[in-house]
Write an enzyme that holds these catalytic residues in place. Structure first.
Site, PDB file in Angstrom:
ATOM      1  N   HIS A 160      22.708  42.424  58.188  1.00 16.21           N
ATOM      2  CA  HIS A 160      21.884  42.190  56.984  1.00 16.21           C
ATOM      3  C   HIS A 160      22.536  41.188  56.028  1.00 16.21           C
ATOM      4  O   HIS A 160      21.880  40.717  55.095  1.00 16.21           O
ATOM      5  CB  HIS A 160      21.620  43.498  56.241  1.00 16.21           C
ATOM      6  N   ASP A 196      19.611  46.606  66.984  1.00 11.43           N
ATOM      7  CA  ASP A 196      19.643  47.593  65.898  1.00 11.43           C
ATOM      8  C   ASP A 196      18.200  47.927  65.496  1.00 11.43           C
ATOM      9  O   ASP A 196      17.297  47.087  65.647  1.00 11.43           O
ATOM     10  CB  ASP A 196      20.396  46.990  64.702  1.00 11.43           C
ATOM     11  N   HIS A 198      16.989  48.069  62.633  1.00 11.89           N
ATOM     12  CA  HIS A 198      16.556  47.231  61.508  1.00 11.89           C
ATOM     13  C   HIS A 198      16.622  45.748  61.866  1.00 11.89           C
ATOM     14  O   HIS A 198      17.534  45.323  62.589  1.00 11.89           O
ATOM     15  CB  HIS A 198      17.443  47.504  60.294  1.00 11.89           C
ATOM     16  N   ASP A 285      21.015  53.005  65.951  1.00 10.84           N
ATOM     17  CA  ASP A 285      20.112  53.774  65.082  1.00 10.84           C
ATOM     18  C   ASP A 285      18.690  53.813  65.657  1.00 10.84           C
ATOM     19  O   ASP A 285      17.767  54.318  65.028  1.00 10.84           O
ATOM     20  CB  ASP A 285      20.123  53.254  63.631  1.00 10.84           C
TER      21      ASP A 285
HETATM   22  N1  Q9C Z   1      18.127  51.123  49.078  1.00 10.28           N
HETATM   23  C1  Q9C Z   1      22.074  48.918  59.314  1.00 10.28           C
HETATM   24  O1  Q9C Z   1      21.647  49.703  60.133  1.00 10.28           O
HETATM   25  N2  Q9C Z   1      18.822  51.816  53.693  1.00 10.28           N
HETATM   26  N3  Q9C Z   1      21.703  48.951  58.049  1.00 10.28           N
HETATM   27  C2  Q9C Z   1      17.845  51.718  52.691  1.00 10.28           C
HETATM   28  C3  Q9C Z   1      18.009  50.760  50.444  1.00 10.28           C
HETATM   29  C4  Q9C Z   1      19.181  50.592  54.279  1.00 10.28           C
HETATM   30  C5  Q9C Z   1      20.740  49.915  57.608  1.00 10.28           C
HETATM   31  C6  Q9C Z   1      18.470  51.869  51.338  1.00 10.28           C
HETATM   32  C7  Q9C Z   1      19.428  50.752  55.732  1.00 10.28           C
HETATM   33  C8  Q9C Z   1      20.305  49.650  56.224  1.00 10.28           C
HETATM   34  C9  Q9C Z   1      23.100  47.922  59.693  1.00 10.28           C
HETATM   35 ZN    ZN Z   2      20.188  49.470  61.443  1.00  7.02          ZN
END
Ligand code: Q9C
Ligand code: ZN
Length: 341
Positions: A160, A196, A198, A285
């Site tokens: 990200h 992943d 996401h 995930d």
């Molecule tokens: N406020 C990876 O799996 N969570 N990142 C939402 C936002 C974000 C996941 C919270 C999830 C990110 C690398």
């Molecule tokens: Zn992820």
């Protein structure tokens, strides 16, 4: 398969994060990497070595100098203001606001360099992220030495993080750093496959106008899933990079069969690109049991994924991304890596 691992990540131990507007216990925790390490040992996947130090140049080949400079100093600035707890942004330069001037105010600068309030900045963030980048570069070195594949076991994750921002638990984009270093060390064309749950908005954005790096991602539809603002199917690359970005969003709840059907499309795109090298952003995930994601892979599916990845028969650097079913994360990763045995 060689695994590269440093315990520098232990100092990045966020207490909590902001998740959908509420303060919750952090999902991205040291036990993730510790459990993967244990599983890699248990599965006897091969040698485990510490990272070598390639310095900041390969990091700065991907990330903006002012962002790296900020990250390095951020914790000492924050504690210098009298704080002890993790730092979170609370203000962001949205549309019409300027990005070209870094405010002197710490929180304003943090907001300039952060996409969300879900990425706690801790005492060990820079050290852990730096070690993760070095681990990816060390894995690359092992593959350049002739190994078919090597695994960079690190946290926090990276995909990200953009050229000049953190987010989604990520600070430095390890996959992008490895891909760029591979280009700089002779590969003409590098493919990045991101499995992943996401979308890897950072990786996509870093290479979006580049014809030499293909980015392919299978992920939860951004209409409902993080990172929300990127990852749609109509994002195919721009300028010289037109056609070199391939997004395969799937609805939350998609079955493993559906996921593997899309993986075949991703694999076909990679073969058509005819790369010299492959970087895999390995997030697990996608597991049915993941607490923050909604695909339905089981343990056997991760082994099947490993077989499909190895079947691409490309020199491969695998970097660790997400995966938050902490008790199972090790087995999921070890199964995915077993394809290269
Ligand atoms: N406020 C990876 O799996 N969570 N990142 C939402 C936002 C974000 C996941 C919270 C999830 C990110 C690398
Ligand atoms: Zn992820």
């Amino acid at each position: 398969m060689l695994t590269v691992y440093s315990d520098a990540h232990l100092a990045h131990a966020p207490g909590h994060e902001m998740h959908r507007g509420v303060r919750v216990e952090a999902f991205e925790r040291p036990e993730r990497a510790l459990n993967v390490l244990k599983a890699v040992e248990r599965a006897r996947l091969g040698e485990i070595v510490p990272p070598a130090d390639f310095g900041e140049a390969p990091i700065r080949a991907v990330h903006a100098d002012r962002y790296v400079d900020f990250l390095k100093m951020a914790w000492s600035r924050w504690t210098g203001l009298g704080h002890q707890d993790d730092a979170f942004p609370t203000v962001w330069p949205l549309r019409t606001l300027r990005h070209d001037i870094e405010p002197e105010n710490f929180s304003a600068a943090l907001g300039l360099y952060a996409m969300d309030a879900g990425t706690p900045l801790t005492a060990g963030s820079w050290g852990a992220a730096y070690a993760g980048a070095q681990s990816a570069l060390t894995a690359l070195d092992a593959v350049l030495d002739g190994r078919p594949a090597a695994f960079s076991l690190s946290r926090p994750p990276g995909h990200h993080a953009g050229a000049d921002f953190m987010g989604g638990y990520c600070f430095l984009n390890n996959a992008a750093i490895a891909a760029q270093a591979w280009r700089d060390r002779g590969a003409a064309r590098v493919a990045i496959l991101d499995v992943d749950y996401h979308h890897g908005n950072g990786t996509q954005s870093i290479f979006y106008d580049r014809p030499d790096v293909l980015y392919v991602s299978l992920h939860g539809d951004p209409l409902t899933e993080y990172p929300f603002y990127l990852g749609h199917a109509d994002e195919t690359g721009s300028g010289a990079g037109a056609g070199c970005n391939f997004n395969l969003p799937l609805p939350a709840g998609a079955s493993a069969d559906r996921w593997f059907a899309e993986l075949e499309r991703a694999s076909a795109a990679i073969r058509a690109f005819a790369p010299d090298a492959l970087v895999v952003s390995l997030g697990v995930d996608t597991a049915a049991t993941d607490p923050i994601a909604h695909f339905n892979l089981g343990l056997a599916d991760f082994a099947r994924l490993g077989d499909r990845l190895a079947a691409l028969r490309l020199p491969s650097v695998i970097v660790m991304e997400g995966g938050y079913d902490i008790p199972a994360i090790g087995d999921h990763v070890a199964a995915a890596l077993s394809g290269w045995r």
